[in-house]
Design a protein around this motif. Structure first.
Motif, mmCIF file in Angstrom:
data_model
loop_
_atom_site.group_PDB
_atom_site.id
_atom_site.type_symbol
_atom_site.label_atom_id
_atom_site.label_comp_id
_atom_site.label_asym_id
_atom_site.label_seq_id
_atom_site.Cartn_x
_atom_site.Cartn_y
_atom_site.Cartn_z
ATOM 1 N N ASN A 274 6.498 -8.902 -8.511
ATOM 2 C CA ASN A 274 6.043 -8.205 -9.717
ATOM 3 C C ASN A 274 7.280 -7.885 -10.558
ATOM 4 N N GLU B 143 -3.289 -14.414 -14.261
ATOM 5 C CA GLU B 143 -4.732 -14.566 -14.509
ATOM 6 C C GLU B 143 -5.015 -14.720 -16.004
ATOM 7 N N TYR C 36 2.979 -0.278 -13.808
ATOM 8 C CA TYR C 36 3.215 0.948 -13.036
ATOM 9 C C TYR C 36 4.573 1.514 -13.444
ATOM 10 N N PHE D 110 5.250 -14.889 -6.266
ATOM 11 C CA PHE D 110 6.236 -14.300 -7.179
ATOM 12 C C PHE D 110 6.326 -12.800 -6.925
ATOM 13 N N SER E 66 2.201 -13.315 -1.753
ATOM 14 C CA SER E 66 2.573 -13.352 -3.177
ATOM 15 C C SER E 66 3.665 -14.396 -3.361
ATOM 16 N N LYS F 190 -9.107 -9.556 0.025
ATOM 17 C CA LYS F 190 -8.535 -10.266 -1.135
ATOM 18 C C LYS F 190 -7.467 -11.308 -0.845
ATOM 19 N N GLN G 267 -6.870 -13.820 -6.009
ATOM 20 C CA GLN G 267 -5.555 -13.174 -6.162
ATOM 21 C C GLN G 267 -4.621 -14.199 -6.799
ATOM 22 N N ALA G 268 -4.402 -14.070 -8.106
ATOM 23 C CA ALA G 268 -3.662 -15.103 -8.835
ATOM 24 C C ALA G 268 -2.183 -15.166 -8.472
ATOM 25 N N GLU H 256 9.219 -15.014 -4.943
ATOM 26 C CA GLU H 256 9.445 -14.202 -3.741
ATOM 27 C C GLU H 256 9.637 -15.115 -2.526
ATOM 28 N N TRP I 229 -1.931 -10.123 -12.835
ATOM 29 C CA TRP I 229 -2.667 -9.975 -14.096
ATOM 30 C C TRP I 229 -2.127 -10.955 -15.137
ATOM 31 N N TYR J 206 0.814 -1.226 0.000
ATOM 32 C CA TYR J 206 0.000 0.000 0.000
ATOM 33 C C TYR J 206 0.843 1.271 0.000
ATOM 34 N N LYS K 74 -6.085 -18.448 -12.539
ATOM 35 C CA LYS K 74 -6.804 -17.995 -11.334
ATOM 36 C C LYS K 74 -7.872 -19.017 -10.927
ATOM 37 N N TYR L 141 13.273 -3.262 -4.009
ATOM 38 C CA TYR L 141 11.936 -3.873 -4.008
ATOM 39 C C TYR L 141 12.057 -5.363 -3.628
ATOM 40 N N ARG L 142 11.483 -5.727 -2.498
ATOM 41 C CA ARG L 142 11.538 -7.101 -1.951
ATOM 42 C C ARG L 142 12.973 -7.625 -1.904
#
Ligand code: FAD
Ligand code: EPU
Length: 342
Positions: free
Chosen positions: A246, A283, A267, A244, A242, A230, A301-302, A338, A280, A134, A288, A167-168
């Motif tokens: 992103n 999915e 993004y 994996f 998650s 979700k 949430q795929a 991940e 996405w 978030y 999914k 990131y992660r």
């Protein structure tokens, strides 16, 4: 005074991993004081057999029995170490539960971590993949950490700049993996906090809650509500969040993909890079809600792989590879895991 460590044998790891995989540790020990850690190091056990440091077990997948020693880090304590006009430094032991600590901050009126509410796991693991959600990452409120050198038993301090946060990602997944045990984390929090509402879904949820001028407690509650709507609750359905990351790709590559897939979710990251929504991509490949035996892809949430009950770690890993292959075939994008596969 001697501080011998209590090492147990053939311990089920089922209660210690949120995927609820049935696996057994050949040896298992709990560390709640630094003397325990030092006694374990001095015993030589960590060089005799493989070892695994364990927090809340919410980012792990066991693919077989663990033949070495699992070291469960359980030290506790939260202390305010310095208070200035608008900021506060809070030192937290690695074995504290993350979400309980976030709620403690919210109750004290200390801001910075509220967007990271309801992430499972322990404080000691939060810097390892620089947990994020978030619109906020742990690095944004991180001050420093103490880690035990697993060769010498000495405590070393790592400032933010030493940790190579991404990131992660952090240095603890690379150069320092298996070399140190994180023992405490110190956060720089705001005693006069501003809220972070940039992530669209938070504003929407606050509107649904009927809140116009949100404080950090409202943001925390909004994040909890969104997450509960979700993400599967690991107490009810085995998962590790998650599965994996992103993927980050070049803007040019994303532009090419957009020609064939105009509804692609992405993004912009700046510097000609974009982050694609892996959920996405997965999915779109039809995964999914997929289930084979007790291994599945979550129905809402795929990006989350789930264990419906008796899946083995290998069942989950086989499914993960099939998902990776189909995303690569369709989009030419490699999904990186991940979750830590053990
Ligand atoms: P563990 O699974 O116990 O360990 C993870 C790794 O850290 C292992 O390699 C372990 O050996 C190592 N390790 C553990 N403790 C130490 C230590 N003290 N010193 C050195 N190494 C150590 N993550 C996010 O970033 N954002 C999310 O929004 C998010 N949502 C999630 C939702 C669900 C439902 C679940 C199940 C997971 C989610 N996660 C999320 C992933 C997970 O919560 C985080 O990665 C968390 O930080 C893992 O903490 P843990 O204590 O459970 O770590
Ligand atoms: N989407 C789909 N189908 C799906 C899932 C997602 O089309 O099945 C698309 C939607 O367009 C959606 C977008 O992807 O708007 C993003 O989905 P979501 O907001 O659920 O976030 P995410 O990118 O899937 C990331 C983190 C989560 C974190 C949330 C919220 C990673 C790998 N995951 O998920 O972290 O909680 O954002 O910030 O970065 C974790 O790391 O374990 C984790 C749960």
């Amino acid at each position: 005074m001697s501080h011998s460590t209590d090492i147990r044998e053939n311990i089920s790891l089922h209660p210690f991993n949120t995927f609820h995989i049935d696996s057994t540790a050949r040896f298992f020990t709990e560390i709640s004081r630094i003397e325990h850690a030092r006694a374990l190091i001095e015993s030589g056990k960590l060089s005799e057999v493989p070892f695994l440091l364990l927090g809340g077990g919410s980012n792990l997948l066991f693919t077989g029995n663990f033949k070495g020693i699992v070291v469960h880090i359980k030290n506790k304590g939260i202390s305010i170490i310095e208070q200035a006009k608008d900021t506060v430094l809070v030192k937290v032991s690695a074995g504290e539960n993350w979400h309980e600590f976030v709620l403690w901050c919210v109750n004290q009126g200390f801001g910075g971590l509220e967007n990271l509410s309801l992430i499972p796991g322990n404080v000691g693991s939060c810097p390892i993949q620089n947990i994020g959600a978030y619109g906020v990452e742990v690095k944004d409120s991180f001050h420093s950490l103490e880690a035990i050198d697993l060769q010498t038993g000495e405590l070393h301090v790592y400032a933010s700049a030493d940790c190579n946060f991404g990131y992660r990602d952090s240095i603890f997944k690379h150069e320092l993996k298996g070399k140190v045990a994180i023992w405490s984390v110190t956060f720089l929090l705001k005693s006069n906090p501003q809220v972070h509402l940039e992530y669209g879904a938070i504003r929407q949820e606050l509107a649904v809650m009927g809140i116009e001028n949100p404080g950090i407690a409202d943001v925390s509650q909004a994040v909890c509500n969104i997450r509960q709507s979700k993400l599967p609750d690991p107490r009810l359905l085995g998962n590790a969040g998650s599965f994996f990351k992103n993927p980050t790709v070049d803007q040019k590559f994303a532009d090419k993909l957009l020609e064939s897939f105009p509804r692609l979710v992405f993004y912009p990251l700046g510097e000609e890079k974009v982050k694609l929504a892996a959920g996405w991509l997965i999915e779109q490949c039809g995964w999914k809600g997929f289930r084979e035996g007790d291994a599945g892809v979550h129905e809402s949430q795929a990006l989350v792989l789930v264990n419906y009950g008796n899946a083995t770690g290998s069942n989950i890993l086989t499914l993960a590879h099939r998902v990776q292959n189909s995303v690569y075939e369709r989009f030419g994008v490699k999904l990186e895991m991940e979750v830590n596969v053990i």
